[in-house]
Scaffold this motif. Sequence first.
Motif, mmCIF file in Angstrom:
data_model
loop_
_atom_site.group_PDB
_atom_site.id
_atom_site.type_symbol
_atom_site.label_atom_id
_atom_site.label_comp_id
_atom_site.label_asym_id
_atom_site.label_seq_id
_atom_site.Cartn_x
_atom_site.Cartn_y
_atom_site.Cartn_z
ATOM 1 N N TRP A 1 43.996 14.454 -5.028
ATOM 2 C CA TRP A 1 43.590 14.361 -6.435
ATOM 3 C C TRP A 1 43.092 15.703 -6.952
ATOM 4 O O TRP A 1 43.547 16.205 -7.961
ATOM 5 C CB TRP A 1 42.509 13.294 -6.617
ATOM 6 C CG TRP A 1 41.928 13.314 -7.991
ATOM 7 C CD1 TRP A 1 40.774 13.905 -8.400
ATOM 8 C CD2 TRP A 1 42.526 12.760 -9.164
ATOM 9 N NE1 TRP A 1 40.601 13.748 -9.744
ATOM 10 C CE2 TRP A 1 41.660 13.043 -10.238
ATOM 11 C CE3 TRP A 1 43.692 12.055 -9.407
ATOM 12 C CZ2 TRP A 1 41.932 12.643 -11.544
ATOM 13 C CZ3 TRP A 1 43.961 11.648 -10.702
ATOM 14 C CH2 TRP A 1 43.095 11.945 -11.742
ATOM 15 N N VAL B 1 38.963 6.813 -12.660
ATOM 16 C CA VAL B 1 39.048 8.209 -13.083
ATOM 17 C C VAL B 1 38.215 8.330 -14.347
ATOM 18 O O VAL B 1 38.426 7.602 -15.316
ATOM 19 C CB VAL B 1 40.507 8.628 -13.360
ATOM 20 C CG1 VAL B 1 40.566 10.078 -13.799
ATOM 21 C CG2 VAL B 1 41.367 8.403 -12.135
ATOM 22 N N LEU C 1 45.598 11.355 -14.660
ATOM 23 C CA LEU C 1 46.174 10.342 -13.792
ATOM 24 C C LEU C 1 47.698 10.341 -13.884
ATOM 25 O O LEU C 1 48.390 10.247 -12.861
ATOM 26 C CB LEU C 1 45.621 8.959 -14.135
ATOM 27 C CG LEU C 1 46.019 7.826 -13.190
ATOM 28 C CD1 LEU C 1 45.593 8.130 -11.762
ATOM 29 C CD2 LEU C 1 45.402 6.523 -13.657
ATOM 30 N N PHE D 1 48.907 13.441 -11.995
ATOM 31 C CA PHE D 1 48.766 13.241 -10.552
ATOM 32 C C PHE D 1 49.918 12.411 -9.993
ATOM 33 O O PHE D 1 50.526 12.769 -8.994
ATOM 34 C CB PHE D 1 47.433 12.551 -10.258
ATOM 35 C CG PHE D 1 47.263 12.137 -8.830
ATOM 36 C CD1 PHE D 1 46.965 13.080 -7.858
ATOM 37 C CD2 PHE D 1 47.397 10.813 -8.457
ATOM 38 C CE1 PHE D 1 46.807 12.701 -6.530
ATOM 39 C CE2 PHE D 1 47.235 10.428 -7.137
ATOM 40 C CZ PHE D 1 46.936 11.367 -6.171
ATOM 41 N N LEU E 1 43.863 4.264 -8.265
ATOM 42 C CA LEU E 1 43.100 5.100 -9.186
ATOM 43 C C LEU E 1 43.396 4.542 -10.565
ATOM 44 O O LEU E 1 44.546 4.287 -10.903
ATOM 45 C CB LEU E 1 43.537 6.561 -9.102
ATOM 46 C CG LEU E 1 43.209 7.283 -7.805
ATOM 47 C CD1 LEU E 1 43.742 8.716 -7.855
ATOM 48 C CD2 LEU E 1 41.724 7.286 -7.545
#
Length: 147
Positions: free
Chosen positions: A19, A51, A60, A63, A101
């Motif tokens: 992350w 997050v 996010l 990622f 996440l």
Amino acid sequence: MLELADALVETKLSAVRSWYQAVRDRYPSALVPDWRVGTAEGGAPLLTAQVIGQGAQEALHHFASAYPLALGGSGDLRPVFEYRPGRVVCVWRSNGVWVELWHHDLPAVTAPSPALMLRRRLPPPSGRLPLGQRLTNIRRQYATKEN
């Protein structure tokens, strides 16, 4: 049970490392500080973290789409997005552990229209229906004729 604990620790460390490597330059204030351990619907162990911070939504997405996770074990799955009521979740499986996440599903922010900006500058309504200029002029004429 030690194997499961080791898998949880290793998976969490890998997720945290991945992350912060993925987002440190573009979204440095997007954080995943609070990890929770649970059980997925199928009974497998689950790690989940929200997050938070500025740019959480964009971080996010970045990622999951641009940063490759180190997955290579049997049953490992690449990150995918799920939309649940009130949240967007990026979920994958690593070392037999499900990892989530997520961030709150925020409504899209759009620029207000010029008409809305004009209405915001007007005083709040008084509770009475607004009268058009024409109706006001007609009432004045009748009031003048009666007197």
